[in-house]
Design an enzyme around this catalytic site. Sequence first.
Site, PDB file in Angstrom:
ATOM      1  N   THR A   1      -2.614  -9.018  -5.989  1.00  0.00           N
ATOM      2  CA  THR A   1      -3.308  -9.684  -4.955  1.00  0.00           C
ATOM      3  C   THR A   1      -3.823  -8.544  -3.717  1.00  0.00           C
ATOM      4  O   THR A   1      -3.265  -7.479  -3.569  1.00  0.00           O
ATOM      5  CB  THR A   1      -2.121 -10.326  -3.961  1.00  0.00           C
ATOM      6  OG1 THR A   1      -1.431 -11.448  -4.803  1.00  0.00           O
ATOM      7  CG2 THR A   1      -2.606 -11.021  -2.697  1.00  0.00           C
TER       8      THR A   1
ATOM      9  N   CYS B   1       6.545  23.572  -4.149  1.00  0.00           N
ATOM     10  CA  CYS B   1       7.906  23.828  -4.560  1.00  0.00           C
ATOM     11  C   CYS B   1       8.088  22.874  -5.742  1.00  0.00           C
ATOM     12  O   CYS B   1       8.006  21.598  -5.565  1.00  0.00           O
ATOM     13  CB  CYS B   1       8.670  23.543  -3.307  1.00  0.00           C
ATOM     14  SG  CYS B   1      10.311  23.750  -3.602  1.00  0.00           S
TER      15      CYS B   1
ATOM     16  N   SER C   1     -10.597   7.669  -2.990  1.00  0.00           N
ATOM     17  CA  SER C   1      -9.338   7.356  -2.081  1.00  0.00           C
ATOM     18  C   SER C   1      -9.516   7.207  -0.768  1.00  0.00           C
ATOM     19  O   SER C   1     -10.121   8.246  -0.151  1.00  0.00           O
ATOM     20  CB  SER C   1      -8.189   8.404  -2.624  1.00  0.00           C
ATOM     21  OG  SER C   1      -6.860   7.713  -2.013  1.00  0.00           O
ATOM     22  N   GLY C   2      -9.073   6.253  -0.134  1.00  0.00           N
ATOM     23  CA  GLY C   2      -9.441   5.969   1.344  1.00  0.00           C
ATOM     24  C   GLY C   2      -8.570   6.935   2.346  1.00  0.00           C
ATOM     25  O   GLY C   2      -9.373   7.493   3.053  1.00  0.00           O
TER      26      GLY C   2
HETATM   27  N1  PLP Z   1      -7.546  13.505  -6.916  1.00  0.00           N
HETATM   28  C1  PLP Z   1      -7.860  14.332  -6.072  1.00  0.00           C
HETATM   29  C2  PLP Z   1      -8.840  15.423  -6.162  1.00  0.00           C
HETATM   30  C3  PLP Z   1      -6.968  14.437  -5.009  1.00  0.00           C
HETATM   31  O1  PLP Z   1      -7.199  15.433  -4.126  1.00  0.00           O
HETATM   32  C4  PLP Z   1      -6.015  13.267  -4.841  1.00  0.00           C
HETATM   33  C5  PLP Z   1      -5.129  13.481  -3.570  1.00  0.00           C
HETATM   34  O2  PLP Z   1      -4.864  14.552  -3.091  1.00  0.00           O
HETATM   35  C6  PLP Z   1      -5.764  12.357  -5.831  1.00  0.00           C
HETATM   36  C7  PLP Z   1      -6.939  12.591  -6.805  1.00  0.00           C
HETATM   37  C8  PLP Z   1      -4.914  11.303  -5.679  1.00  0.00           C
HETATM   38  O3  PLP Z   1      -5.156  10.635  -4.743  1.00  0.00           O
HETATM   39  P1  PLP Z   1      -4.073   9.495  -4.048  1.00  0.00           P
HETATM   40  O4  PLP Z   1      -3.302  10.278  -3.269  1.00  0.00           O
HETATM   41  O5  PLP Z   1      -4.955   8.387  -3.388  1.00  0.00           O
HETATM   42  O6  PLP Z   1      -3.235   9.091  -5.203  1.00  0.00           O
END
Ligand code: PLP
Length: 384
Positions: free
Chosen positions: A234, A322, A196-197
Amino acid sequence: MIYFDNNATTQIDPAVLEVMLPYLHVQYGNPSSAYSFGKRAARAVETAREQVAALLKCEPTELIFTSCGTESDNTSIQSALMIDPDRKHLVTSKVEHSAIIKHAETLARRGYEVTWLDVDSDGMLDLDSLEGAIRDDTAAVSLMWANNETGALFPIEAVAEICRSKGTLFHTDAVQAVGKIDINLGNIPINFLSLSGHKLHAPKGIAALYVNRRTRFTPYLIGGGQENKRRGGTENTASIVALGKAAELAASALQEENSRVKALRDRFEQGILDTVAFVQVNGHREHRLPNTSNLAIEGVDSEGMLLLLDQRGICCSAGSACTAGSLEPSHVLKAMGYSNDRARGSLRFSFSRFNTEAEIAQGLEIIPAAIDRLRSMSRGVLAA
Ligand code: PLP
């Protein structure tokens, strides 16, 4: 503000922002358009794909751009289930991110079977248990590369070998690992990998899914023929360009992540351990990300600490979340066998290449004083 919460999200690198901006206003063409204005955008998307592939050491054609790590995680599992509908069993662990846990729970309610692997008090996986959990009808094993709360690293090479030898698809959620540790997909038999970017200095809302070229795949988002017919929608050109640049920068900063950022983390952690009594590190001290420190602070409520530290300009995370007004201790720390009190007294500090020595020094003045303050307040309450 001092930002010690880089596992939650990261600052966009200024060089990343610079390359993405033209695609938001000047180069706004649709990558699927036939004219050259569109083709320029399509070329930028392909350059970004090459940059991400270079970071992971895979083929550009093995990457699909998605909207978030959650989408990449969900897509992998869904694809594994659709490819072989007779396999209705999944294996995962109790310490995964909710993008895996909640999805697996939903699937379990729809008739699939899920085996939840335990971890030990260091957050480590037992490979014999993994091997024993895989069955003939196991559609996929999904295990994270690095834990977002403790930074604990699973032995992904060994896990991948076990899955390969058992003939089961293997997905790894590497959202926290990519950009922080060296990953060489050329050497490991992984079927799916999520990144994830926003965890590596690109914007939020852009991510990628690696699908090994020999792995059969069915799309999750069905629509247009984008991403080589593997993900409709897109393309988010500007953010894809940003992710490409962020990956290129991450590749060249890897050395720094494992030396300077690790040194900052270690100085911070040792500084707290040396000055504050009754503090313990949660998770394995060696097998973990170089940027993460999760500390159990006895006699302190992490939500109170967060508020106090927020007033003093420090951002970090609590070992509890929470949920509907009640404080739930972290499922990760609970799975490691820690008590509710220890989980509720835990804080996560996570660093990046944008943190400085001066911030660590300031943190080491502010945080011990805040812990003292909270401990004396709770002693006062007890005495009253
Ligand atoms: N997997 C892990 C281990 C993460 O730490 C996170 C984000 O905190 C995600 C998945 C989810 O990524 P995104 O926020 O890009 O959906």
